[in-house]
Design a protein around this motif. Structure first.
Motif: not given
Ligand code: TIU
Length: 237
Positions: A59-64, A68-77, A221-228
């Motif tokens: 959940r934290r990764v998804l929100e960050a 950060a504006g990166l694409p998010v893609i979900h899958t379902r089997e 998450l730390a890398a995304l922080e630096v990016l932000g």
């Protein structure tokens, strides 16, 4: 505007060269049928509660990642209601208590459109985030996942979801053979079998990263922080 470059993510076997302009987060099969009682995972004889440890970090990764504006893609089997996309070899495997398509407390097991087939509320996709419905374990097989990634210029996958040694591994192997760089977040993937989880992660990073990289989500998450911070600096007057 092109993204600034984030620092490398500390990872095994070596730092992962995150490129925010070409990376996407993939959330694999975080479905009720795998995480809740009464679904496919439990019908195969598994204790589903063990997978739920991934929900908080994911959940934290998804929100960050969204921030950060990166694409998010979900899958379902899952499968069509008439099971025409489910090979008999899969349908008949394992002699489970209940098979794919059988009725369960969350609807017909692993059937598209049923309650149990959908993604858990905690990680619900946002409108506009693609959801890839796949009949197999890998995200590329029988789907337009590859075309979607190509259309968006994605060449790096941040991989999360369940289960480590089945759908995560199959997807990483498919992606690696297609030229994608995969970073698997070790606390955001989970298995019903702790041993398979541990070895599954080790297999990815072994032999100089034969299938990809593995890292803790905190380092991503730390890398995304630096990016932000970098983009805020860049846009300052
Ligand atoms: N059984 C098991 O570990 N996994 C699956 O059947 N599917 C996914 O991993 N999504």
């Amino acid at each position: 505007m092109p993204h600034a470059h984030a620092p490398s993510v500390p990872a095994a076997p070596a730092p992962f060269p995150l490129d925010p302009g070409s990376a996407a987060l993939v959330v694999i099969d975080m479905q009720r049928d795998f995480l809740d009682p009464g679904g496919f995972g439990e019908s195969l004889g598994n204790d589903v509660s063990i997978l739920r440890r991934t929900i908080g970090p994911l959940r934290r990764v998804l929100e960050a990642t969204r921030a950060a504006g990166l694409p998010v893609i979900h899958t379902r089997e899952g499968h069509l209601p008439d099971l025409s996309d489910c090979p008999p070899s899969k349908l008949n495997r394992g002699a489970p208590a209940a098979r794919i398509g059988d009725p369960g407390p969350n609807g017909r097991i692993l059937i598209r459109g049923e309650y149990g087939h959908d993604i858990i509320d905690e990680l619900a996709p946002l409108p506009g985030e693609p959801v890839i419905d796949k009949p197999g374990k890998g995200a590329f097989h029988g789907t337009d996942f590859g075309a979607l990634l190509a259309a968006r210029g994605v060449s790096q996958l941040i991989v999360t979801g369940v289960t480590t040694e089945v759908c995560v591994h199959t997807t990483v192997r498919e992606a690696n053979d297609r030229g994608f760089e995969c970073l698997v977040l070790s606390d955001c993937v989970g298995s019903y079998f702790p041993e398979f989880h541990r070895v599954g992660l080790a297999m990815i990073a072994a032999q100089g990263g034969i299938l990809g990289w593995t890292a803790e989500s905190a380092d991503y998450l730390a890398a995304l922080e630096v990016l932000g911070a970098g983009s805020r600096t860049a846009s300052a007057p």
